[in-house]
Design an enzyme around this catalytic site. Structure first.
Site, PDB file in Angstrom:
ATOM      1  N   ARG A 234       0.786  -1.157   0.048  1.00  0.00           N
ATOM      2  CA  ARG A 234      -0.017  -0.006   0.086  1.00  0.00           C
ATOM      3  C   ARG A 234       0.792   1.342  -0.006  1.00  0.00           C
ATOM      4  NH1 ARG A 234      -3.281  -2.562  -1.725  1.00  0.00           N
ATOM      5  NH2 ARG A 234      -5.315  -3.338  -0.799  1.00  0.00           N
ATOM      6  N   GLU A 263      -2.138   7.669  -4.911  1.00  0.00           N
ATOM      7  CA  GLU A 263      -2.535   7.020  -6.330  1.00  0.00           C
ATOM      8  C   GLU A 263      -4.137   7.216  -6.652  1.00  0.00           C
ATOM      9  OE1 GLU A 263      -1.613   2.827  -5.259  1.00  0.00           O
ATOM     10  OE2 GLU A 263      -3.907   2.481  -5.579  1.00  0.00           O
ATOM     11  N   HIS A 295      -0.755  -0.106  -9.633  1.00  0.00           N
ATOM     12  CA  HIS A 295      -1.450  -0.989  -9.039  1.00  0.00           C
ATOM     13  C   HIS A 295      -1.974  -2.307  -9.462  1.00  0.00           C
ATOM     14  CE1 HIS A 295      -3.545  -1.069  -4.832  1.00  0.00           C
ATOM     15  NE2 HIS A 295      -3.627  -2.296  -5.042  1.00  0.00           N
TER      16      HIS A 295
HETATM   17  P1  NAD Z   1      -1.695 -11.384   4.902  1.00  0.00           P
HETATM   18  O1  NAD Z   1      -2.591 -10.793   5.979  1.00  0.00           O
HETATM   19  O2  NAD Z   1      -1.773 -12.581   4.684  1.00  0.00           O
HETATM   20  O3  NAD Z   1      -0.257 -10.896   5.746  1.00  0.00           O
HETATM   21  C1  NAD Z   1       0.027  -9.803   6.121  1.00  0.00           C
HETATM   22  C2  NAD Z   1       1.039  -9.873   7.131  1.00  0.00           C
HETATM   23  O4  NAD Z   1       1.669  -8.623   7.584  1.00  0.00           O
HETATM   24  C3  NAD Z   1       0.936 -10.681   8.342  1.00  0.00           C
HETATM   25  O5  NAD Z   1       1.716 -11.779   8.630  1.00  0.00           O
HETATM   26  C4  NAD Z   1       0.752  -9.696   9.370  1.00  0.00           C
HETATM   27  O6  NAD Z   1       1.228 -10.086  10.550  1.00  0.00           O
HETATM   28  C5  NAD Z   1       2.024  -8.666   8.769  1.00  0.00           C
HETATM   29  N1  NAD Z   1       2.040  -7.478   9.450  1.00  0.00           N
HETATM   30  C6  NAD Z   1       1.283  -6.630   9.965  1.00  0.00           C
HETATM   31  N2  NAD Z   1       1.440  -5.431  10.178  1.00  0.00           N
HETATM   32  C7  NAD Z   1       2.778  -5.489  10.055  1.00  0.00           C
HETATM   33  C8  NAD Z   1       3.956  -4.584  10.207  1.00  0.00           C
HETATM   34  N3  NAD Z   1       3.771  -3.175  10.772  1.00  0.00           N
HETATM   35  N4  NAD Z   1       4.996  -4.672   9.791  1.00  0.00           N
HETATM   36  C9  NAD Z   1       5.246  -5.923   9.056  1.00  0.00           C
HETATM   37  N5  NAD Z   1       4.515  -7.115   8.967  1.00  0.00           N
HETATM   38  C10 NAD Z   1       3.247  -6.773   9.538  1.00  0.00           C
HETATM   39  O7  NAD Z   1      -1.834 -10.447   3.877  1.00  0.00           O
HETATM   40  P2  NAD Z   1      -1.268 -10.858   2.238  1.00  0.00           P
HETATM   41  O8  NAD Z   1      -2.197 -11.407   1.327  1.00  0.00           O
HETATM   42  O9  NAD Z   1       0.062 -11.068   2.143  1.00  0.00           O
HETATM   43  O10 NAD Z   1      -1.254  -9.190   1.523  1.00  0.00           O
HETATM   44  C11 NAD Z   1      -0.309  -8.269   2.119  1.00  0.00           C
HETATM   45  C12 NAD Z   1      -0.784  -6.845   1.678  1.00  0.00           C
HETATM   46  O11 NAD Z   1      -0.517  -6.796   0.170  1.00  0.00           O
HETATM   47  C13 NAD Z   1      -2.257  -6.331   1.749  1.00  0.00           C
HETATM   48  O12 NAD Z   1      -2.383  -6.058   2.936  1.00  0.00           O
HETATM   49  C14 NAD Z   1      -2.383  -5.483   0.605  1.00  0.00           C
HETATM   50  O13 NAD Z   1      -2.183  -4.128   1.129  1.00  0.00           O
HETATM   51  C15 NAD Z   1      -1.196  -5.807  -0.306  1.00  0.00           C
HETATM   52  N6  NAD Z   1      -1.660  -6.084  -1.604  1.00  0.00           N
HETATM   53  C16 NAD Z   1      -1.504  -5.550  -2.944  1.00  0.00           C
HETATM   54  C17 NAD Z   1      -1.815  -5.943  -4.058  1.00  0.00           C
HETATM   55  C18 NAD Z   1      -1.620  -5.351  -5.237  1.00  0.00           C
HETATM   56  O14 NAD Z   1      -2.204  -5.457  -6.431  1.00  0.00           O
HETATM   57  N7  NAD Z   1      -0.524  -4.186  -5.408  1.00  0.00           N
HETATM   58  C19 NAD Z   1      -2.707  -7.077  -4.012  1.00  0.00           C
HETATM   59  C20 NAD Z   1      -3.230  -7.820  -2.787  1.00  0.00           C
HETATM   60  C21 NAD Z   1      -2.685  -7.646  -1.662  1.00  0.00           C
END
Ligand code: NAD
Length: 329
Positions: A234, A263, A295
Site C-alpha cells: 500500500r 494514487e 496497482h
Molecule cells: P496477509 O494478511 O496474509 O499478511 C500480512 C502480514 O503482514 C501478516 O503476517 C501480518 O502479521 C504482517 N504485518 C502486519 N503489520 C505489520 C507491520 N507493521 N510490519 C510487518 N508486518 C506486518 O496479507 P497478504 O495477502 O500477504 O497481503 C499483504 C498486503 O499486500 C495487503 O495488505 C495489501 O495491502 C497488499 N496487496 C497488494 C496487491 C496489489 O495488487 N498491489 C494485491 C493484494 C494485496
C-alpha cells in the site's frame, strides 16, 4: 439481490460476468470510483462491491446505509479504505477477499526487482531504437544477495519461495512470525537489524494506523547505500517525498512501486492526455532507476477469476444469512 459494482474496469466485467453464470446475481457496473459526490448511484443496492481506491469513509457509509445498502463486498484483500467501526455501527456487514492469488503479487514484486536490476526497461527502449550499446545496463546477480521481507503473510511467503529459488539470503520482519517461514529456514530480525543488511527490501504488510510511512527519511538512512526498495503493498507505507530525496543522494539505488500514497484519482485511469499535477509523482517517474506500475500486481487471469468467485460466494452466503468466513468483524 442487486449489486452496485464501483470502479468497474473491462477486465472486472469479463471475469465477473463469466463467474456470475453460476450465481445469477443482478450486477450493475459503474466505472466511477465510489465517493461522496456519486454515492447516490448506490441507492437501492443491498450490496456495494468496491475496490482499493473507492472511498468508504463514515460519510459515504452513512449515505449508503440510508440508501438500503447492507453489505460492503470488497473485491480485494486490503480494507484500509473502509471505516469498519462506522460500518459496524450502521449495521452493515463488510467482507473481503483475503487470498485470491498471493503468487500474482509475489511474482510482480520479483518482476519489479529483475526489471530494475537488469535494466530491462532501458534495454527495451534502446533496442527499439536500434541502440545495442550496453553502457549503463550493468546489473547484479540475485544469487547470494540479502533480501529483507517485511510482512510474511500469504504474499510474503510466496515472495520468499521465489527468492530462495534464486539463491538469495532472505531475512524477515513481522510482528507475528509465521511458522511456515521459519520452516523455510528464514531468520526473523527486528527492523533495525534488517535495514542495514539488505540489498533489496520488499514490503508485504498491510497499511495500518501504526505503520503509515514505515519507510521514511530516518529508515532510508539506516539502509545500505544503493538498496533497492520494492512496494507492492500500500502506498501509505512509504513516504514518497523522502524516497525522492534518498534517490537524489544515492542512498536508495532503485525503487519499484506498484502502489503510491496519492494514487487515488491517478491509478486505474488513462491520464496520458493530461498534465499530472502531482510533482512528487512526476519527479519520481522521471528517474531512470524508478519504475511505477499502476496497482497491477494482482492483475492475472487466475487472480481475477478467484476474486470474482470469492466475492460472489461471500455475498450470496451473507444474503442467505450464512457465514462466509471472510467477514471483517
Ligand atoms: P496477509 O494478511 O496474509 O499478511 C500480512 C502480514 O503482514 C501478516 O503476517 C501480518 O502479521 C504482517 N504485518 C502486519 N503489520 C505489520 C507491520 N507493521 N510490519 C510487518 N508486518 C506486518 O496479507 P497478504 O495477502 O500477504 O497481503 C499483504 C498486503 O499486500 C495487503 O495488505 C495489501 O495491502 C497488499 N496487496 C497488494 C496487491 C496489489 O495488487 N498491489 C494485491 C493484494 C494485496
Amino acid at each position: 439481490m442487486r449489486i452496485g459494482f464501483f470502479s468497474a474496469k473491462p477486465y472486472d466485467i469479463v471475469h465477473f460476468n463469466r463467474t456470475n453464470k453460476q450465481f445469477n446475481v443482478d450486477i450493475e457496473y459503474f466505472d466511477y470510483r465510489l465517493c461522496m459526490q456519486n454515492v447516490k448511484l448506490a441507492e437501492g443496492y443491498e450490496v456495494v462491491c468496491a475496490f482499493v481506491n473507492d472511498s468508504l469513509c463514515e460519510e459515504v457509509l452513512v449515505e449508503l446505509a440510508k440508501g438500503g445498502t447492507k453489505i460492503i463486498a470488497m473485491r480485494c484483500a486490503g480494507f484500509n479504505n473502509v471505516d469498519l467501526i462506522a460500518a459496524e455501527r450502521l449495521g452493515m456487514q463488510v467482507v473481503n477477499v483475503p487470498a485470491y492469488s498471493p503468487e500474482s503479487v509475489a511474482e510482480h514484486s520479483v518482476a519489479l526487482m529483475l526489471t530494475l536490476n537488469r535494466k530491462i526497461h532501458k534495454a527495451y527502449q534502446r533496442t527499439r531504437d536500434a541502440n545495442f550499446a550496453l553502457s549503463g545496463l550493468v546489473g547484479f546477480n540475485m544469487f547470494g544477495k540479502t533480501v529483507g521481507v517485511i510482512g510474511t503473510g500469504k504474499i510474503g511467503v510466496a515472495t520468499i519461495k521465489i527468492l530462495l529459488g534464486f539463491g538469495c539470503k532472505v531475512i524477515a520482519y513481522d510482528p507475528y512470525p509465521n511458522q511456515a517461514v521459519i520452516d523455510l529456514g528464514i531468520e526473523y530480525v527486528d527492523l533495525d537489524t534488517l535495514y542495514p543488511q539488505c540489498d533489496i527490501i520488499t514490503l508485504h504488510c498491510p497499511l495500518t494506523k501504526d505503520n503509515h510511512h514505515l519507510l521514511n527519511q530516518m529508515t532510508f538512512n539506516k539502509m545500505k547505500p544503493g538498496v533497492m526498495v520494492i512496494n507492492t503493498s500500500r502506498g501509505g507505507l512509504l513516504n514518497a517525498f523522502d524516497a525522492m530525496e534518498a534517490l537524489k543522494d544515492g542512498h536508495i539505488g532503485s525503487l519499484g512501486l506498484d502502489v503510491y500514497e496519492n494514487e487515488k484519482g491517478l491509478f486505474f485511469e488513462d491520464k496520458s492526455s493530461e498534465i499530472i499535477q502531482d510533482d512528487v509523482f512526476r519527479r519520481l517517474s522521471a528517474c531512470h532507476n524508478v519504475i511505477f506500475t499502476g496497482h497491477q500486481a494482482f492483475l492475472t487471469d487466475e487472480a481475477l477469476n478467484a476474486i470474482a468467485s470469492t466475492t460472489l460466494t461471500n455475498v450470496t452466503k451473507l444474503m442467505l444469512g450464512q457465514v462466509c468466513g471472510n467477514e471483517l468483524f
